[in-house]
Design an enzyme around this catalytic site. Structure first.
Site, PDB file in Angstrom:
ATOM      1  N   ASP A 111      49.790  31.332 -14.511  1.00  0.00           N
ATOM      2  CA  ASP A 111      51.063  30.532 -14.332  1.00  0.00           C
ATOM      3  C   ASP A 111      51.374  30.910 -12.827  1.00  0.00           C
ATOM      4  O   ASP A 111      51.100  30.089 -11.818  1.00  0.00           O
ATOM      5  CB  ASP A 111      52.117  30.893 -15.368  1.00  0.00           C
ATOM      6  CG  ASP A 111      53.446  30.069 -14.950  1.00  0.00           C
ATOM      7  OD1 ASP A 111      53.454  29.101 -14.217  1.00  0.00           O
ATOM      8  OD2 ASP A 111      54.579  30.648 -15.470  1.00  0.00           O
TER       9      ASP A 111
ATOM     10  N   ALA B 153      57.427  19.625 -23.350  1.00  0.00           N
ATOM     11  CA  ALA B 153      58.002  21.133 -22.657  1.00  0.00           C
ATOM     12  C   ALA B 153      59.043  20.931 -21.609  1.00  0.00           C
ATOM     13  O   ALA B 153      59.218  19.894 -21.115  1.00  0.00           O
ATOM     14  CB  ALA B 153      56.435  21.329 -21.758  1.00  0.00           C
TER      15      ALA B 153
ATOM     16  N   LYS C 278      49.030  23.062 -14.958  1.00  0.00           N
ATOM     17  CA  LYS C 278      48.322  24.164 -14.716  1.00  0.00           C
ATOM     18  C   LYS C 278      48.674  25.481 -15.566  1.00  0.00           C
ATOM     19  O   LYS C 278      49.996  25.398 -16.120  1.00  0.00           O
ATOM     20  CB  LYS C 278      48.108  24.456 -13.226  1.00  0.00           C
ATOM     21  CG  LYS C 278      49.658  24.471 -12.646  1.00  0.00           C
ATOM     22  CD  LYS C 278      51.047  24.854 -13.051  1.00  0.00           C
ATOM     23  CE  LYS C 278      51.011  26.355 -13.558  1.00  0.00           C
ATOM     24  NZ  LYS C 278      52.106  26.785 -13.937  1.00  0.00           N
TER      25      LYS C 278
ATOM     26  N   SER D  37      55.607  13.511 -29.230  1.00  0.00           N
ATOM     27  CA  SER D  37      55.847  14.852 -29.785  1.00  0.00           C
ATOM     28  C   SER D  37      55.275  14.925 -31.175  1.00  0.00           C
ATOM     29  O   SER D  37      54.919  13.867 -31.478  1.00  0.00           O
ATOM     30  CB  SER D  37      57.290  15.161 -29.663  1.00  0.00           C
ATOM     31  OG  SER D  37      57.351  16.409 -30.369  1.00  0.00           O
TER      32      SER D  37
ATOM     33  N   ARG E 250      54.323  31.089 -22.522  1.00  0.00           N
ATOM     34  CA  ARG E 250      53.537  31.681 -21.501  1.00  0.00           C
ATOM     35  C   ARG E 250      53.210  33.332 -21.806  1.00  0.00           C
ATOM     36  O   ARG E 250      52.556  33.723 -21.110  1.00  0.00           O
ATOM     37  CB  ARG E 250      54.543  31.709 -20.289  1.00  0.00           C
ATOM     38  CG  ARG E 250      55.085  30.499 -19.764  1.00  0.00           C
ATOM     39  CD  ARG E 250      54.109  29.466 -19.299  1.00  0.00           C
ATOM     40  NE  ARG E 250      54.547  27.917 -19.227  1.00  0.00           N
ATOM     41  CZ  ARG E 250      55.051  27.702 -18.271  1.00  0.00           C
ATOM     42  NH1 ARG E 250      55.103  28.394 -16.784  1.00  0.00           N
ATOM     43  NH2 ARG E 250      55.484  26.331 -18.034  1.00  0.00           N
TER      44      ARG E 250
END
Lengths: 364, 364
Positions: free
Chosen positions: B187, B15, B102, B38, B174
């Protein structure tokens, strides 16, 4: 020239805030203190003396008496809110222009009666929101309505809190249901609502919803509360918080698609002669490290020769002068934003009184 | 001495945020990068090269493979939220300590399963809230819990907004319901909720009420929302606002009976090596003029040698070292505040999904 004569303002009541406004009338170049009234002649005399009133200022021992004073063009009315409608309407009927302390009335229906009386009698009315007249406020608007620097508004938060002492909470008119019955909401909350409306270019919200956690004193007067608002089409939202129970704090944080505005002393600037605000445009985080800001906020300072309350008196006197000397019509902007502010105050109260229900402002 | 050996951290997934945390592992004196994984060996290799991984770091072409790596003490897991439960539980079962991005899970029930697996296997878990580890945060707490300078908390407002571009809003994990399905709430909102809890000394609110004006993308993912919270006994309230649709802004304004705290860059400080905050105690307006502040706010700056994300890795590695080298038990503070944060995230979501109804957290 007749237009050069300062506007003669009478002060109706010896409230604490009247000291500040009396000084502002002294300072405003186009206004003069013409009279003071109290229900007690002695109190009025003492007030005039201790606030440096000129010898020429007349002293009235009743509110009725100052209304009859033909050498008074306009009245500043800092009476308890529950008395506004009665005395503002009488003042308008006597042809006196009116600078009216906030909240302008106990509710918008009362204010509409005041405005109707002003309209019939051709007098100016303006409320006592001083910070609206600080030259900083124009600079805030320039930023907020700049589509390149701020973009479209998404959210604004405003708070105004003040730590009142025990004596104030028990004895002040601000904490008594039959005097300033709107409590912290009508006083501190008034400013947060006005700020929220200003940021929204005075478009009324579609909904107002008080949030749980309102605190009242034993007499039921609001000492602390908060609310959210929405403007549905654009998915804009706002939150306000006001209280008599917390350290002095006065904030506006307005967030747009491209920019952010912050003001930390919007009601009374930290200093009398200058005031600051912070803007930020197109802020981002540095890539690839993601450890610092690109385009961080920048502070701006606006200097003012006249304190904001004298700017307010000066603007009020200017409008009165236009009517008195040039036959102009009363300016309707100021009462229109007083009314909107009062409408939102009323809606917050209605929401609190109805278990924090969402209140629609459609059609109001 | 065994205790001097750095903790060997493996990174599970490539990420964007893993770049920043990889650098933080490099910087942390008590941690070292041991491996990268990965689903694609090629992607893992490229990530290792472009992020300056040491030659000694192993490259894994699958998540299963890194779990079997006996030279990895702990895993940093920045996978999409919907994959957290699966991989965090497997990691715990393999005895790997876990630094988990998170939001920690899609909901608190999932997180409880992760925590149970950690407990059974005696491994440390901590979430990736970097700013909690900045030395400034300790200074904020000193002020907030000082009864002379701050008094009792009355209200806190926190916001975190970021202007995501079109590509992010359409293609980022997201903004996809099957990946980071909590969107801006999980987020940006995570940080505002964590800040609110910190200011409340991690006492859970009694009620959480989202406020009208939530904005979702076409797939139903939350792009913008806000909520209020109450702690009834003390009449404390809080508001949060989070959004992917507005200029980068990150604020905490906490107001106590005696003091006010403001932070304008709480998630990522304006600069990497220092961070500021503003405190104000017993502020008042000068008498009788009422035209300026007495005791206006003062700014404080905290310098840091290690950036906050390296402080986070260092604290995580310290706790893992205590377990690995000294037989200590896992520290339960960090998962306890992750859980509380997730509980409030869940409550805001529940309120939004139920027409902005008030949600009680009693017994949760």
């Amino acid at each position: 020239m007749a237009t050069d004569m300062p506007i003669r303002i009478g002060v109706m009541g010896c409230a604490e805030i009247a000291r500040k406004v009396s000084r502002a009338i002294h300072l405003a170049p186009n206004a003069t203190i013409a009279a003071i009234a109290s229900r007690s002649m002695e109190k009025a005399k003492l007030f005039a003396t201790s606030n440096g009133y000129p010898q020429s200022a007349k002293v009235h021992g009743s509110y009725e008496s100052i209304l009859e004073d033909s050498e008074v063009d306009a009245l500043y009315i800092p009476l308890p809110t529950s008395l506004h409608a009665k005395w503002a309407i009488r003042a308008a009927e006597k042809g006196k222009h009116i600078l009216l302390e906030k909240p302008v009335a106990m509710n918008v229906a009362e204010f509409d009666k005041i405005v109707a009386a002003c309209e019939i009698n051709g007098v100016q009315i303006m409320d006592g929101t001083m910070w609206a007249h600080h030259p900083r406020t124009d600079k805030l608007k320039e930023f907020l309505f700049d589509s390149d620097r701020f973009g479209q508004l998404k959210n604004v938060h405003s708070c105004f809190t003040v730590a009142a002492n025990k004596d104030f909470l028990e004895n002040s008119i601000r904490a008594k249901p039959d005097l300033d019955g709107l409590g912290a909401l009508g006083d501190a909350g008034w400013y947060t609502i006005r700020a929220t409306l200003l940021v929204n270019n005075f478009e009324l919200p579609k909904t107002v919803t008080a949030f749980p956690g309102t605190f009242r004193n034993k007499l039921g007067v609001n000492l602390s509360c908060g609310a959210s608002m929405t403007w549905e089409e654009d998915k804009r939202t706002a939150t306000i918080y006001c209280s008599y129970l917390a350290n002095l704090t006065m904030e506006i944080t307005a967030i747009g698609t491209k920019g952010t505005l912050r003001v930390h002393d919007f009601v009374i600037p930290f200093q009398e002669t200058e005031a600051s605000f912070t803007t930020c445009t197109n802020a981002w985080i540095n890539k690839p490290a993601a450890t610092a800001w690109v385009n961080p906020p920048a502070e701006h300072t606006v200097k003012t020769e006249l304190p904001q309350e004298a700017c307010m008196v000066s603007e009020f006197a200017r409008l009165v002068g236009e009517i008195k000397n040039k036959g102009a019509k009363p300016d309707l902007f100021w009462p229109s934003i007083s009314r909107k502010t009062q409408l939102v105050v009323d809606a917050v109260k209605e929401s609190i009184d109805n278990n924090y229900q969402q209140i629609s402002l459609s059609g109001r």
